[in-house]
Write a protein that holds these residues in place. Sequence first.
Motif, PDB file in Angstrom:
ATOM      1  N   SER A   9       4.233  -3.170  -7.816  1.00  0.00           N
ATOM      2  CA  SER A   9       4.075  -4.449  -6.950  1.00  0.00           C
ATOM      3  C   SER A   9       3.796  -5.656  -7.682  1.00  0.00           C
ATOM      4  N   GLN A  10       4.471  -6.738  -7.528  1.00  0.00           N
ATOM      5  CA  GLN A  10       4.146  -7.691  -8.067  1.00  0.00           C
ATOM      6  C   GLN A  10       3.017  -8.773  -7.543  1.00  0.00           C
ATOM      7  N   TYR A  11       2.384  -8.073  -6.586  1.00  0.00           N
ATOM      8  CA  TYR A  11       1.079  -8.761  -6.110  1.00  0.00           C
ATOM      9  C   TYR A  11      -0.230  -7.847  -6.668  1.00  0.00           C
ATOM     10  N   ALA A  12      -0.912  -8.460  -6.997  1.00  0.00           N
ATOM     11  CA  ALA A  12      -2.323  -7.749  -7.429  1.00  0.00           C
ATOM     12  C   ALA A  12      -3.267  -7.583  -6.337  1.00  0.00           C
ATOM     13  N   SER A  13      -2.928  -8.012  -5.130  1.00  0.00           N
ATOM     14  CA  SER A  13      -3.925  -7.910  -4.277  1.00  0.00           C
ATOM     15  C   SER A  13      -3.092  -8.464  -2.782  1.00  0.00           C
ATOM     16  N   ARG A  18      -4.683 -10.514  -0.804  1.00  0.00           N
ATOM     17  CA  ARG A  18      -4.869 -12.020  -0.600  1.00  0.00           C
ATOM     18  C   ARG A  18      -3.771 -12.785  -1.305  1.00  0.00           C
ATOM     19  N   GLU A  19      -3.128 -12.153  -2.418  1.00  0.00           N
ATOM     20  CA  GLU A  19      -2.268 -12.730  -3.268  1.00  0.00           C
ATOM     21  C   GLU A  19      -0.935 -12.543  -2.560  1.00  0.00           C
ATOM     22  N   PHE A  20      -0.594 -11.628  -1.825  1.00  0.00           N
ATOM     23  CA  PHE A  20       0.513 -11.203  -1.099  1.00  0.00           C
ATOM     24  C   PHE A  20       0.755 -11.950   0.162  1.00  0.00           C
ATOM     25  N   TYR A  21      -0.319 -12.262   0.902  1.00  0.00           N
ATOM     26  CA  TYR A  21      -0.251 -12.890   2.330  1.00  0.00           C
ATOM     27  C   TYR A  21       0.386 -14.584   2.436  1.00  0.00           C
ATOM     28  N   HIS A  49       7.091  -3.521   0.448  1.00  0.00           N
ATOM     29  CA  HIS A  49       5.663  -3.666   0.331  1.00  0.00           C
ATOM     30  C   HIS A  49       5.148  -3.107   1.758  1.00  0.00           C
ATOM     31  N   TYR A  71       1.006  -3.534   2.572  1.00  0.00           N
ATOM     32  CA  TYR A  71       0.739  -5.043   2.489  1.00  0.00           C
ATOM     33  C   TYR A  71       1.338  -5.558   3.853  1.00  0.00           C
TER      34      TYR A  71
END
Length: 100
Positions: free
Chosen positions: A2-6, A8-11, A78, A81
């Motif tokens: 994933s390119q998102y670490a969390s 919170r970063e994805f939302y 994703h 997420y």
Amino acid sequence: MSQYASFREFYPFYLGEHSDVQCRRMHFVGSTLVLAVIATAIVTGNAWWLWLAPVAGYGFAWIGHFVFEKNRPATFTHPLYSLMGDWVMYWQILRGKVKI
């Protein structure tokens, strides 16, 4: 990977993929139906109702994306997420933080 670490970063990306109010409304309807299906399964004691949960949830959400938003659902890239985002957005709609 994933390119998102969390989440919170994805939302913020998730919300950007739901900028069309009609798409958000379709998500809200689908998520509400999922809760109704689960409640029906519990009240009736009949687990067969549960097969409708993903049909209602994803059916309405995907119509929102393909017809109104004109984009590809984040579920395809994703899934976890995206599912989390559905319920965070649902709660934020109920609280008036996201408009429909």
